[in-house]
Design a protein around this motif. Structure first.
Motif, short mmCIF file in Angstrom:
data_model
loop_
_atom_site.label_atom_id
_atom_site.label_comp_id
_atom_site.label_asym_id
_atom_site.label_seq_id
_atom_site.Cartn_x
_atom_site.Cartn_y
_atom_site.Cartn_z
N PRO A 140 10.66 -28.73 -88.37
CA PRO A 140 10.57 -29.91 -87.51
C PRO A 140 9.32 -30.70 -87.86
O PRO A 140 8.21 -30.19 -87.76
N PHE A 142 7.74 -33.19 -86.47
CA PHE A 142 6.79 -33.70 -85.48
C PHE A 142 5.67 -32.73 -85.11
O PHE A 142 4.68 -33.13 -84.51
N ILE A 143 5.81 -31.44 -85.46
CA ILE A 143 4.73 -30.50 -85.11
C ILE A 143 3.59 -30.53 -86.12
O ILE A 143 2.54 -29.96 -85.91
N SER A 155 8.86 -16.43 -92.84
CA SER A 155 9.76 -16.71 -91.73
C SER A 155 9.76 -18.18 -91.32
O SER A 155 8.74 -18.85 -91.42
N THR A 157 10.82 -19.80 -88.03
CA THR A 157 10.27 -20.14 -86.71
C THR A 157 8.83 -19.66 -86.55
O THR A 157 8.04 -20.26 -85.83
N LEU A 158 8.48 -18.57 -87.26
CA LEU A 158 7.09 -18.11 -87.19
C LEU A 158 6.16 -19.10 -87.92
O LEU A 158 5.01 -19.27 -87.55
N TYR A 160 6.74 -22.36 -87.84
CA TYR A 160 6.59 -23.44 -86.87
C TYR A 160 5.52 -23.07 -85.85
O TYR A 160 4.70 -23.88 -85.45
N GLU A 161 5.59 -21.81 -85.43
CA GLU A 161 4.61 -21.30 -84.47
C GLU A 161 3.19 -21.50 -85.01
O GLU A 161 2.30 -22.01 -84.31
N ASN B 273 14.77 -17.08 -81.33
CA ASN B 273 15.44 -17.71 -82.47
C ASN B 273 14.60 -17.51 -83.73
O ASN B 273 13.42 -17.81 -83.76
N LEU B 277 10.03 -14.63 -85.98
CA LEU B 277 9.51 -14.82 -84.63
C LEU B 277 10.01 -13.72 -83.70
O LEU B 277 9.30 -13.30 -82.78
N PHE B 328 11.47 -21.27 -80.29
CA PHE B 328 10.73 -22.40 -80.84
C PHE B 328 11.74 -23.42 -81.31
O PHE B 328 12.43 -23.22 -82.31
N GLY B 329 11.84 -24.49 -80.57
CA GLY B 329 12.85 -25.50 -80.88
C GLY B 329 12.40 -26.40 -82.01
O GLY B 329 11.59 -27.28 -81.82
N GLY B 330 12.93 -26.16 -83.16
CA GLY B 330 12.66 -27.05 -84.27
C GLY B 330 13.79 -28.06 -84.28
O GLY B 330 13.66 -29.20 -83.84
N ARG B 358 9.93 -18.73 -72.64
CA ARG B 358 8.94 -19.54 -73.32
C ARG B 358 9.69 -20.49 -74.26
O ARG B 358 10.39 -20.05 -75.17
N GLN B 360 9.14 -23.78 -76.73
CA GLN B 360 8.15 -24.61 -77.40
C GLN B 360 8.87 -25.44 -78.46
O GLN B 360 9.89 -25.01 -79.00
N GLY B 361 8.34 -26.60 -78.75
CA GLY B 361 8.94 -27.44 -79.78
C GLY B 361 9.59 -28.67 -79.17
O GLY B 361 9.12 -29.20 -78.16
N THR B 362 10.70 -29.11 -79.77
CA THR B 362 11.37 -30.34 -79.34
C THR B 362 11.74 -30.30 -77.85
O THR B 362 12.45 -29.39 -77.42
#
Lengths: 293, 396
Positions: A140, A142-143, A155, A157-158, A160-161, B273, B277, B328-330, B358, B360-362
């Motif tokens: 994504p 925007f982060i 990974s 999502t990790l 993204y985290e 997801n 993670l 974590f919503g990407g 929890r 987080q994200g979009t």
């Protein structure tokens, strides 16, 4: 600078007209990535997302001068797509596809390794992203915030985290490289770290690994010898049982040396700032870089 | 995917690998018929009865026995079929045996002493190449051999572009100290075994033991074969070999719903997801004073239907005292996930354990608001550390 991809990269999308390819190519274009076209065999000559579609990667390279590709084709055809890109002279091949047979990747990797100027990222990865310049992946956008921290991770999502925490900690990213969670991947943790160490725009590195294999240990030993920038490390899977595959095909504890604890010990011995909690990646990096959020 | 010994041997045999001959049986009567048929080819009255379960060390648990006549075939098959076989590799309850393999006796006396060899083929992740591991110390626990006498374990790395070469097969046969007919048979055995590994898209072959018989034949007496799940699309016949009774029923159910689930022993369930993670979330649970009850990756489309299914699967486990949802919503939007959670919660009705969500994200804030305004007993968080603290609170 930055590594692998930047605003000058000419990117094509393999599997362009499929649903995944269409969605993510759209997101990439929206982020400002220089997408010059795509490849879907049999649909050459058409236009998709206002970009030309080609039958072969060779045609796309000839017409557009593409040097980067991102692959969304289904697992059964992905190895073929990687080889086609390599044969056409593409320099950076980012493979998002999950579920490619291991024996296909054994052959592909062996071939790619014989080429001097071709880098394979993935498969089974979220791609590569240079903040503010190019998104060649499914992360994504925007982060991200343009900055000086490079990220290497197995990974999605990790990653993204970590990106999100780095941004919230008052820092930003140079390039994030998702290397993928399969047993056989093109660019290893060590190779990705080497790229970021050599990048003048990168001042600190986050290295995220998980159980299985020896990639993190190999990278850590290289960092101990040659590292010039601080590295924050996290290894997922302290609580993972032995012998079970945890989602990623490569995430399986085989022996005593590929557990999360064993890897963390090696990382610490090599001078990497290891965090036990994934919630502390950003905080630790800010501390190491002397930044207060 | 793991398969049974008898299935593994049939695959090996189809690639020209010499295997101990045998027939599978579901009942003692079928076992006797199988033994009669084998006797027609071998002329021997001795047979080996082998329990077919997905675990090693079967002999130690009484799952492998010799029968010296047809009456014993019936008697021993009756004992083994239906037993809960406990081996060093099974759980304490063991595994139910529903099939036995009736195999020819291959340790018959002859001109030379039979000898047992260890051979496995696997992917060496460090080199990215397929490697053959072998040792003269067959028939034993190879991990013990590796520990005590590592010099007795050899490795041969195969170039994937070239495939296995004649000199490599000869090297293996020489290192195993073979000569004459046994040498020639081993060269052929190794070549066909490697070709089988590639041809069937295996991820592991472990043949322990490979036997040199008293008349210098080389045959696979056991066969542990693991196939690459990702390649089953091109091997429909192998995909049909899957034995669901060997798998955890909850994991099978989750798999059918497109959820990647692994059952664990702890008291805090989780739904996440992404695989990385998900593992990290398990670790957070542990750091917060709980123990993870499962690994669960809901994948990229965490819609209401999937979330509900995931909740139902986690709630089956009575040990679960709390559930941590970490998304974590990407690409996926957090407000849609939140709506999914609210709908699933209402559909299930009687959820008695605290749930920490929890997002987080979009659209994380919109998602949190949806949860907070739902009136449900759900704790919400945006930052990962907050979620960890919430777990700590409910576990205290």
């Amino acid at each position: 600078m930055s590594v692998l991809v930047n605003k000058n990269s000419k990117v094509i999308v393999q599997g362009f007209t499929g649903s995944e390819g269409t969605f993510h190519a759209g997101q990439m274009i929206e982020y400002g990535t220089n997408v010059v076209g795509g490849v879907t065999p049999g649909k050459g000559g058409q236009t998709h997302l206002d970009k030309p579609v080609f039958n072969t990667v060779a045609d796309a390279v000839k017409e557009t001068g593409a040097d980067v590709t991102i692959i969304f084709v289904p697992p059964a055809f992905a190895a073929d797509a990687i080889l086609e890109a390599a044969d056409a002279g593409i320099k950076v091949i980012v493979t998002i596809t999950e579920g490619i047979p291991v024996n296909d990747m054994v052959k592909v990797k062996n071939f790619i390794d014989t080429l001097n100027d071709c880098t394979l990222i993935g498969p089974n990865c979220p791609g590569v992203m240079t903040a503010g310049e190019a998104k060649v992946g499914i992360m994504p956008g925007f982060i991200f915030k343009k900055g000086t921290i490079g990220i290497v991770s197995k990974s999605g999502t990790l990653t993204y985290e970590a990106v999100d925490q780095i941004t919230k900690a008052g820092l930003g990213q140079s390039t994030a490289i998702g290397i993928g969670g399969d047993p056989i991947i093109g660019t290893t943790t060590k190779e990705a770290v080497q790229l970021l160490m050599a990048d003048p725009d990168t001042e600190g590195i986050v290295m995220i690994g998980e159980i299985g294999g020896n990639l993190e240990a190999e990278a850590a030993r290289w960092i101990k010898e040659h590292g010039t920038k601080p590295v924050v490390g996290f290894i997922a899977g302290v609580t993972a049982p032995k012998g079970r595959t945890m989602g990623h095909a490569g995430a399986i504890v085989g022996g005593d040396d590929d557990t999360a604890e064993a890897k963390k010990k090696i990382l610490r011995e090599c001078g990497i700032h290891v965090v036990d909690s994934p919630a502390e990646i950003g905080k630790k990096m800010a501390e190491v870089m002397g930044v207060t959020a | 995917m793991n398969i049974h010994e008898y299935q593994g041997k049939s695959i090996l045999n189809s690639f020209g690998v010499a295997v101990q001959r045998g027939l599978v049986a579901d009942t003692p009567e079928e076992a006797v018929e199988a033994a009669k048929k084998i006797n027609e080819t071998t002329g021997s009255d001795w047979f080996v009865i082998k329990a077919q379960i997905h675990a090693g060390g079967r002999g130690k648990g009484g799952g492998v026995k010799i029968a010296k006549n047809l009456d014993q075939v019936k008697e021993i098959s009756s004992q083994i079929l239906g037993m809960q076989l406990i081996t060093p590799q099974t759980s304490a309850e063991g595994k139910l045996v529903s099939k036995v393999l009736i195999a020819e006796d291959v340790y018959y006396p002859g001109d030379s002493e039979p000898s047992e060899i260890y051979m496995s083929i696997l992917l060496d992740r460090a080199t990215g190449k397929v490697t053959i591991m072998y040792s003269t110390e067959g028939g034993m626990d190879i991990e013990a051999v590796a520990e005590k006498t590592p010099e007795l374990i050899y490795k041969e790395v195969i170039n994937p572009g070239l495939g296995i070469q004649g000199y490599q097969c000869r090297k293996i046969a020489f290192n195993l100290g073979l000569s004459g007919k046994a040498f020639k048979e081993m060269v052929k055995f190794v070549e066909s075994l490697y070709n089988a590994y590639v041809g069937c898209d295996a991820s592991l072959f472990e043949i322990n033991p490979v036997l040199k018989t008293s008349d210098d034949r080389i045959i696979a007496v056991d066969a542990k074969v693991t196939l690459d799940d990702n390649a089953l699309f091109r091997h429909k016949d192998y995909a049909a070999m899957r034995d669901l009774s060997e798998e955890d029923p909850t994991e099978v159910e989750a798999g059918e719903a497109g959820l990647n689930y692994v059952q664990l022993d702890g008291n805090v369930g989780c739904m996440v997801n992404g695989a990385g993670l998900a593992m990290a979330t398990m670790d957070i649970i542990k750091l917060s004073g709980g123990e993870p009850a499962n690994f669960l990756d809901v994948g990229g489309t965490a819609d209401a239907k999937r979330v509900e299914k995931a909740f139902r699967i986690i709630l089956k486990d009575e040990k679960v005292k709390a559930i941590l949802v970490n998304i974590f919503g990407g690409i996926v939007r957090c407000d849609r996930v939140a709506q999914g959670i609210v709908d699933a919660y209402k559909n299930i009705g009687d959820i008695n354990v605290p749930i920490i969500v929890r997002l987080q994200g979009t659209n994380a804030k919109e998602g949190k608001a949806l949860i907070d305004e739902s009136g449900l007993k759900v704790h919400s968080a945006i930052v990962l550390q907050d979620a960890a603290d919430r777990v700590k609170e409910v576990m205290a």
